[in-house]
Write a protein that holds these residues in place. Structure first.
Motif, PDB file in Angstrom:
ATOM      1  N   PRO A 161       0.805  -1.495   0.481  1.00 58.94           N
ATOM      2  CA  PRO A 161      -0.167   0.238   0.095  1.00 58.94           C
ATOM      3  C   PRO A 161       0.773   1.171  -0.181  1.00 58.94           C
ATOM      4  CG  PRO A 161      -0.474  -0.734   2.226  1.00 58.94           C
ATOM      5  CD  PRO A 161       0.674  -2.043   1.097  1.00 58.94           C
ATOM      6  N   TYR A 162       0.071   2.305  -0.322  1.00 54.20           N
ATOM      7  CA  TYR A 162       0.909   3.749  -1.114  1.00 54.20           C
ATOM      8  C   TYR A 162       0.390   4.122   1.079  1.00 54.20           C
ATOM      9  CZ  TYR A 162       2.454   3.644  -5.234  1.00 54.20           C
ATOM     10  OH  TYR A 162       3.329   3.196  -6.354  1.00 54.20           O
ATOM     11  N   LYS A 163       1.592   4.935   1.513  1.00 60.84           N
ATOM     12  CA  LYS A 163       0.986   5.160   3.018  1.00 60.84           C
ATOM     13  C   LYS A 163       0.985   7.137   2.578  1.00 60.84           C
ATOM     14  CE  LYS A 163       4.742   1.928   4.840  1.00 60.84           C
ATOM     15  NZ  LYS A 163       5.868   2.374   5.855  1.00 60.84           N
ATOM     16  N   VAL A 164       0.075   7.368   3.787  1.00 62.13           N
ATOM     17  CA  VAL A 164      -0.146   9.151   3.284  1.00 62.13           C
ATOM     18  C   VAL A 164       0.662  10.384   3.583  1.00 62.13           C
ATOM     19  CG1 VAL A 164      -0.451   9.385   6.200  1.00 62.13           C
ATOM     20  CG2 VAL A 164      -2.323  10.362   3.923  1.00 62.13           C
ATOM     21  N   GLY A 165       1.909  10.145   3.826  1.00 61.36           N
ATOM     22  CA  GLY A 165       3.041  10.531   4.107  1.00 61.36           C
ATOM     23  C   GLY A 165       3.446  11.372   2.493  1.00 61.36           C
ATOM     24  N   SER A 166       3.024  11.283   1.377  1.00 62.80           N
ATOM     25  CA  SER A 166       3.063  12.193   0.760  1.00 62.80           C
ATOM     26  C   SER A 166       2.161  12.431   0.698  1.00 62.80           C
ATOM     27  CB  SER A 166       2.938  10.646  -0.889  1.00 62.80           C
ATOM     28  OG  SER A 166       4.160   9.871  -0.830  1.00 62.80           O
ATOM     29  N   ALA A 167       1.173  12.368   0.577  1.00 60.57           N
ATOM     30  CA  ALA A 167       0.118  13.272   0.681  1.00 60.57           C
ATOM     31  C   ALA A 167       0.034  14.537   1.368  1.00 60.57           C
ATOM     32  CB  ALA A 167      -1.293  12.727   0.727  1.00 60.57           C
ATOM     33  N   VAL A 168       0.682  13.900   3.069  1.00 60.10           N
ATOM     34  CA  VAL A 168       0.626  15.220   4.167  1.00 60.10           C
ATOM     35  C   VAL A 168       1.661  16.406   3.610  1.00 60.10           C
ATOM     36  CG1 VAL A 168       1.338  15.761   5.854  1.00 60.10           C
ATOM     37  CG2 VAL A 168       0.027  13.687   5.787  1.00 60.10           C
ATOM     38  N   LEU A 169       3.078  15.634   2.311  1.00 60.51           N
ATOM     39  CA  LEU A 169       4.009  16.701   2.586  1.00 60.51           C
ATOM     40  C   LEU A 169       3.303  16.965   0.732  1.00 60.51           C
ATOM     41  CD1 LEU A 169       7.095  14.491   2.374  1.00 60.51           C
ATOM     42  CD2 LEU A 169       6.909  16.774   3.555  1.00 60.51           C
ATOM     43  N   TYR A 170       2.976  16.678   0.453  1.00 59.18           N
ATOM     44  CA  TYR A 170       1.847  18.276  -1.065  1.00 59.18           C
ATOM     45  C   TYR A 170       1.321  18.788  -0.297  1.00 59.18           C
ATOM     46  CZ  TYR A 170      -0.672  18.012  -4.378  1.00 59.18           C
ATOM     47  OH  TYR A 170      -2.223  18.099  -5.401  1.00 59.18           O
ATOM     48  N   CYS A 177       3.813  17.597  -7.247  1.00 57.15           N
ATOM     49  CA  CYS A 177       4.319  16.418  -6.896  1.00 57.15           C
ATOM     50  C   CYS A 177       4.842  15.769  -8.143  1.00 57.15           C
ATOM     51  CB  CYS A 177       3.006  15.852  -6.902  1.00 57.15           C
ATOM     52  SG  CYS A 177       4.015  13.602  -5.569  1.00 57.15           S
ATOM     53  N   ILE A 178       5.875  14.932  -8.768  1.00 59.66           N
ATOM     54  CA  ILE A 178       6.295  14.098  -9.539  1.00 59.66           C
ATOM     55  C   ILE A 178       6.420  12.487  -9.770  1.00 59.66           C
ATOM     56  CG2 ILE A 178       7.907  14.114 -11.709  1.00 59.66           C
ATOM     57  CD1 ILE A 178       6.717  16.938 -11.749  1.00 59.66           C
ATOM     58  N   PRO A 179       5.100  12.184 -10.322  1.00 58.48           N
ATOM     59  CA  PRO A 179       5.601  10.372  -9.793  1.00 58.48           C
ATOM     60  C   PRO A 179       7.027  10.336 -10.257  1.00 58.48           C
ATOM     61  CG  PRO A 179       3.187  11.725 -10.958  1.00 58.48           C
ATOM     62  CD  PRO A 179       4.146  12.459 -10.947  1.00 58.48           C
ATOM     63  N   VAL A 212      -5.096  19.115  -5.245  1.00 60.67           N
ATOM     64  CA  VAL A 212      -5.436  18.193  -5.736  1.00 60.67           C
ATOM     65  C   VAL A 212      -6.103  17.733  -4.107  1.00 60.67           C
ATOM     66  CG1 VAL A 212      -6.428  15.799  -6.390  1.00 60.67           C
ATOM     67  CG2 VAL A 212      -4.753  17.574  -7.705  1.00 60.67           C
ATOM     68  N   PRO A 213      -6.817  17.039  -4.945  1.00 59.73           N
ATOM     69  CA  PRO A 213      -7.793  16.964  -2.889  1.00 59.73           C
ATOM     70  C   PRO A 213      -7.020  15.577  -2.447  1.00 59.73           C
ATOM     71  CG  PRO A 213      -9.615  17.490  -3.776  1.00 59.73           C
ATOM     72  CD  PRO A 213      -8.409  17.358  -4.349  1.00 59.73           C
ATOM     73  N   ARG A 214      -7.052  15.353  -1.003  1.00 62.37           N
ATOM     74  CA  ARG A 214      -6.110  14.049  -0.848  1.00 62.37           C
ATOM     75  C   ARG A 214      -6.410  13.022  -1.422  1.00 62.37           C
ATOM     76  NH1 ARG A 214      -4.895  13.181   5.296  1.00 62.37           N
ATOM     77  NH2 ARG A 214      -3.706  15.131   4.953  1.00 62.37           N
ATOM     78  N   ASP A 215      -7.823  12.301  -1.010  1.00 55.32           N
ATOM     79  CA  ASP A 215      -7.819  11.600  -1.630  1.00 55.32           C
ATOM     80  C   ASP A 215      -7.705  11.224  -3.108  1.00 55.32           C
ATOM     81  OD1 ASP A 215      -8.680  10.205   1.211  1.00 55.32           O
ATOM     82  OD2 ASP A 215     -10.805  10.876   0.685  1.00 55.32           O
ATOM     83  N   ARG A 220      -4.381   8.872  -7.917  1.00 56.75           N
ATOM     84  CA  ARG A 220      -3.792   9.110  -8.925  1.00 56.75           C
ATOM     85  C   ARG A 220      -2.573   8.456  -8.808  1.00 56.75           C
ATOM     86  NH1 ARG A 220      -3.341  16.063 -11.513  1.00 56.75           N
ATOM     87  NH2 ARG A 220      -1.800  14.505 -13.573  1.00 56.75           N
ATOM     88  N   LEU A 221      -1.386   9.116  -7.645  1.00 57.73           N
ATOM     89  CA  LEU A 221      -0.387   8.801  -7.458  1.00 57.73           C
ATOM     90  C   LEU A 221      -0.045   7.507  -7.806  1.00 57.73           C
ATOM     91  CD1 LEU A 221       2.214  10.322  -6.414  1.00 57.73           C
ATOM     92  CD2 LEU A 221       1.891   9.847  -4.666  1.00 57.73           C
ATOM     93  N   GLU A 222      -0.898   6.679  -6.918  1.00 58.78           N
ATOM     94  CA  GLU A 222      -0.927   4.810  -6.673  1.00 58.78           C
ATOM     95  C   GLU A 222      -1.020   4.466  -8.383  1.00 58.78           C
ATOM     96  OE1 GLU A 222      -1.923   1.539  -5.020  1.00 58.78           O
ATOM     97  OE2 GLU A 222      -2.974   2.958  -4.101  1.00 58.78           O
TER      98      GLU A 222
END
Length: 243
Positions: A161-170, A177-179, A212-215, A220-222
């Protein structure tokens, strides 16, 4: 295959000896100047990528527009080689890293001088809060902040799973954010010594703009990272779940 094993073992020994030599040679310069630390690490990344090509047949390749300004880079992490490729490509990469690495000989000293951000993975809530605070302080100086959304190296074909830390920093940084996708784990795996010849690719994808909203951001990132990584692995002959 036996010869590839021999080459892989020799290569592994050489790159760690080379790391120690460069680390010691550049230490006085690195301690008085962050530019010294950056130059040492750039030289190590460039020379190791070159040695991987002629010693074990791994050809590193960068695709997509390389970010040069202040951005958040969220990258697929399969092995040490994707770290080298990203760091070599961007002007001044700073990594979110395990706090334990600060005590690693050579790596710890240079990580501090580059402005890498250590986190304690054992205390999730506190770690994220501290990470945001440390990042805000560190970004007084320009650079590209690299985070691994899954939190660790993930072998090809393994789901994590992808963790929420990326969204918090974003959200906190308000940067694009560059995937980043990769297939390097097919050739330089996370475990073991065998290095397999082939084209190891790191691909910078289209930026996700701020706001972009967190969810929606996490989906999108994943989707983009996993989809592009699967494409790169299929291109290299690996049969993914979608393939």
């Amino acid at each position: 295959m036996m010869m590839q094993w021999v080459r892989s073992i020799v290569f592994t020994i050489v790159i760690y000896i080379w790391m120690a030599i460069l680390g010691l040679l550049f230490t006085p310069y690195a301690l008085v100047s962050k530019k010294g630390a950056l130059r040492a690490c750039k030289l190590y990344a460039r020379s190791t990528i070159w040695m991987a090509r002629w010693m074990v047949g791994i050809h590193g390749e960068i695709r997509g527009p390389v970010p040069t300004g202040e951005v958040l880079i969220a990258a697929k992490h399969q092995s040490f080689f994707d770290i080298l490729l990203i760091f070599h490509a961007v002007p001044h990469g700073k990594f979110i890293m395990k706090r334990e690495l600060l005590w690693t000989p050579v790596i710890g000293v240079y990580a501090k001088r580059l402005g890498c951000i250590p986190v304690n993975r054992g205390k999730r809530g506190a770690a994220v809060a501290r990470m945001v605070k440390d990042v805000a302080k560190e970004f007084a100086e320009p650079g590209q902040l690299v985070i691994y959304p899954q939190g660790t190296r993930v072998a090809p074909g393994v789901s994590k799973p992808y963790k929420v830390g990326s969204a918090v920093l974003y959200e906190g940084l308000q940067y694009s954010c560059i995937p980043v996708a990769t297939n390097v784990g097919l050739f330089w795996p996370r475990d073991g010594l065998l290095r397999k010849p082939g084209r190891a690719v790191v691909e910078f994808l289209e930026p996700i703009p701020p706001g972009v909203p967190r969810d929606a951001f996490m989906r999108r990132l994943e989707t983009e990272i996993e989809g592009a990584s699967d494409r790169l692995m299929r291109e290299a002959g690996y049969e993914t779940a979608q393939g």
